[in-house]
Design a protein around this motif. Sequence first.
Motif, short mmCIF file in Angstrom:
data_model
loop_
_atom_site.label_atom_id
_atom_site.label_comp_id
_atom_site.label_asym_id
_atom_site.label_seq_id
_atom_site.Cartn_x
_atom_site.Cartn_y
_atom_site.Cartn_z
N PRO A 88 0.82 -1.22 0.00
CA PRO A 88 0.00 0.00 0.00
C PRO A 88 0.85 1.27 0.00
CG PRO A 88 -0.87 -1.59 1.56
CD PRO A 88 0.46 -2.12 1.11
N GLY A 89 1.95 1.25 0.75
CA GLY A 89 2.84 2.40 0.77
C GLY A 89 3.50 2.65 -0.58
N HIS A 90 3.91 1.56 -1.25
CA HIS A 90 4.50 1.69 -2.58
C HIS A 90 3.49 2.29 -3.57
CE1 HIS A 90 7.78 -0.44 -0.95
NE2 HIS A 90 7.39 -1.67 -1.20
N LEU A 91 2.25 1.82 -3.47
CA LEU A 91 1.22 2.29 -4.39
C LEU A 91 0.93 3.77 -4.16
CD1 LEU A 91 -0.55 1.14 -6.64
CD2 LEU A 91 -2.33 0.70 -4.93
N LEU A 92 0.86 4.18 -2.90
CA LEU A 92 0.61 5.59 -2.59
C LEU A 92 1.76 6.47 -3.07
CD1 LEU A 92 -1.03 5.48 0.95
CD2 LEU A 92 -2.06 6.30 -1.17
N ARG A 93 3.00 5.98 -2.96
CA ARG A 93 4.14 6.76 -3.44
C ARG A 93 4.09 6.91 -4.96
NH1 ARG A 93 7.27 3.18 -1.00
NH2 ARG A 93 8.87 3.17 -2.63
N LEU A 116 12.44 20.00 -13.74
CA LEU A 116 13.11 18.71 -13.84
C LEU A 116 12.91 17.98 -12.52
CD1 LEU A 116 15.17 16.74 -15.22
CD2 LEU A 116 16.97 18.03 -14.05
N THR A 117 12.50 16.73 -12.60
CA THR A 117 12.25 15.94 -11.39
C THR A 117 13.21 14.77 -11.32
OG1 THR A 117 9.90 16.53 -11.41
CG2 THR A 117 10.53 14.63 -10.08
N PHE A 118 13.80 14.60 -10.15
CA PHE A 118 14.64 13.43 -9.90
C PHE A 118 13.85 12.44 -9.07
CE2 PHE A 118 17.83 11.38 -6.98
CZ PHE A 118 18.26 10.45 -7.92
N VAL A 119 13.63 11.26 -9.62
CA VAL A 119 12.87 10.20 -8.96
C VAL A 119 13.89 9.18 -8.45
CG1 VAL A 119 11.07 8.47 -9.25
CG2 VAL A 119 10.97 10.60 -10.55
N ALA A 120 13.98 9.03 -7.13
CA ALA A 120 15.09 8.29 -6.51
C ALA A 120 14.94 6.78 -6.54
CB ALA A 120 15.29 8.77 -5.07
N SER A 121 13.82 6.26 -7.01
CA SER A 121 13.71 4.81 -7.18
C SER A 121 12.66 4.49 -8.23
CB SER A 121 13.40 4.10 -5.86
OG SER A 121 12.00 4.00 -5.65
N GLN A 122 12.70 3.28 -8.73
CA GLN A 122 11.82 2.87 -9.81
C GLN A 122 10.36 2.78 -9.39
OE1 GLN A 122 14.52 1.11 -8.75
NE2 GLN A 122 13.98 -1.00 -8.28
N LEU A 123 10.09 2.74 -8.10
CA LEU A 123 8.72 2.58 -7.62
C LEU A 123 7.96 3.89 -7.55
CD1 LEU A 123 9.22 -0.12 -4.84
CD2 LEU A 123 8.45 -0.42 -7.19
N GLU A 124 8.59 5.00 -7.96
CA GLU A 124 7.90 6.29 -8.00
C GLU A 124 7.94 6.89 -9.40
OE1 GLU A 124 9.42 5.11 -4.33
OE2 GLU A 124 10.73 6.42 -5.47
N LEU A 165 7.02 0.16 -16.52
CA LEU A 165 8.32 0.79 -16.33
C LEU A 165 9.06 1.05 -17.65
CD1 LEU A 165 10.07 1.93 -14.10
CD2 LEU A 165 11.14 -0.32 -13.84
N PRO A 166 9.07 0.11 -18.60
CA PRO A 166 9.79 0.39 -19.85
C PRO A 166 9.24 1.59 -20.62
CG PRO A 166 8.52 -1.64 -20.02
CD PRO A 166 8.55 -1.27 -18.58
N LEU A 167 7.93 1.85 -20.51
CA LEU A 167 7.36 3.02 -21.17
C LEU A 167 7.92 4.31 -20.58
CD1 LEU A 167 3.62 1.87 -21.40
CD2 LEU A 167 5.39 1.73 -23.16
N VAL A 168 8.11 4.31 -19.27
CA VAL A 168 8.67 5.47 -18.58
C VAL A 168 10.13 5.67 -18.95
CG1 VAL A 168 9.23 6.43 -16.32
CG2 VAL A 168 7.04 5.27 -16.66
N LEU A 169 10.89 4.59 -18.92
CA LEU A 169 12.34 4.68 -19.13
C LEU A 169 12.70 5.13 -20.53
CD1 LEU A 169 13.57 1.50 -17.22
CD2 LEU A 169 13.35 3.84 -16.40
#
Length: 374
Positions: free
Chosen positions: A76-81, A96-104, A139-143
């Motif tokens: 649930p925490g991952h989903l909310l992030r 410009l946004t820096f996203v510090a992990s793949q789960l956000e 994730l591949p669409l984002v990357l």
Amino acid sequence: MTEPIVINATNIGKFIDGLGVYTLNLLREIARMETPLRFIMYVNTRCREHLTGITFPSHCQLRWVSHLVSPDYGFPGHLLRLFYSNYLSFKHRRSLTFVASQLEAMFFRSNQIITIHDLIPLLFRKSHKKQYYYYKYLLPLVLKRARAVVAPSLHTKKMLMAAYGLEENTIHVIHNGVRGSFHTMVVQHRHDEPYILFTGRLVGMKNFEGLLRAFSLIKDHVPHKLVITGHGTRRMKRKLQHLRLHDCHIEEGRVVYKGHVSSMEMEELYRRASLLVFPSFYEGFGLPPLEGMAHGVPVIVSHVSSLPEVCADAALYVDPYDITSIAQAMYRMLTDAHLRQLLIVKGVERAQQFRWEESAKKHIELFNGALQPG
């Protein structure tokens, strides 16, 4: 004036793990640096205790969000992030946004730099059923649209290229560092009750079951205890207890599970450990062995994924699927004084090559490059 860079640092929780260590240390080092860049750093209130010792200058603005937007609450925490990160993509659409992990990851923005720590859910589908489809299809669409991707190791970079077909020049390898200034410390290993140390999240991927079975093979030949630290679910804690008592027949007191410990207690555990064992099945980087080496602890690690890249010739390697291999390496390290001293010296030298200050500088260089026109 250029818009401030937004840093989504909501992956730092109260129970800090490798991802949290990475993000926390970047915030700390960026706050220390002199730079014309301005930052807005989003953090959740669960991590407040970890930020109390950091002085944030005027160019680093903290913004607190709900404690629910935290990794401490599992899925649930991952989903909310993830939801919150995509809210930020609209709130700061010009930054410009820096996203510090793949789960956000932000689905609707190309103006982002994102760190991919590993591809474990994609590689080990059976044990990551909830995250597999996210890694496989979203994730591949984002990357492929992101301004840049950060990988903590060359191994992870190669995996990203193989799995998602990313161009080599879009992925920037920036190694993690060592938590704290341990490189010049005086090595001390004095303890009335010697112990072997394992630290990491209590999940199957870390192979704590293999470690317990290996320890059971040598427990009658060494006086050491096995000390385990790291956050774990109730199910995993019960499994640990069952394995210790029933499958491995390890008597009460020989295995000590401390759960989540403070940074100060973790430093003390490193300093006094006779040995650190990290028999993980897979790692995108592998912080605990590096931190162990920085503290002058000889380490045993698996010969898989990124671990040889991080540890080089400063560790003793084992096959994580071979319990006998792990047991023999542990016994050898505890009884061969020459080998221990050799790896202690090599480990401290190796750890000096990984500094959070240098990692933060490379991130800043990447941010600056992304802000340049064209």
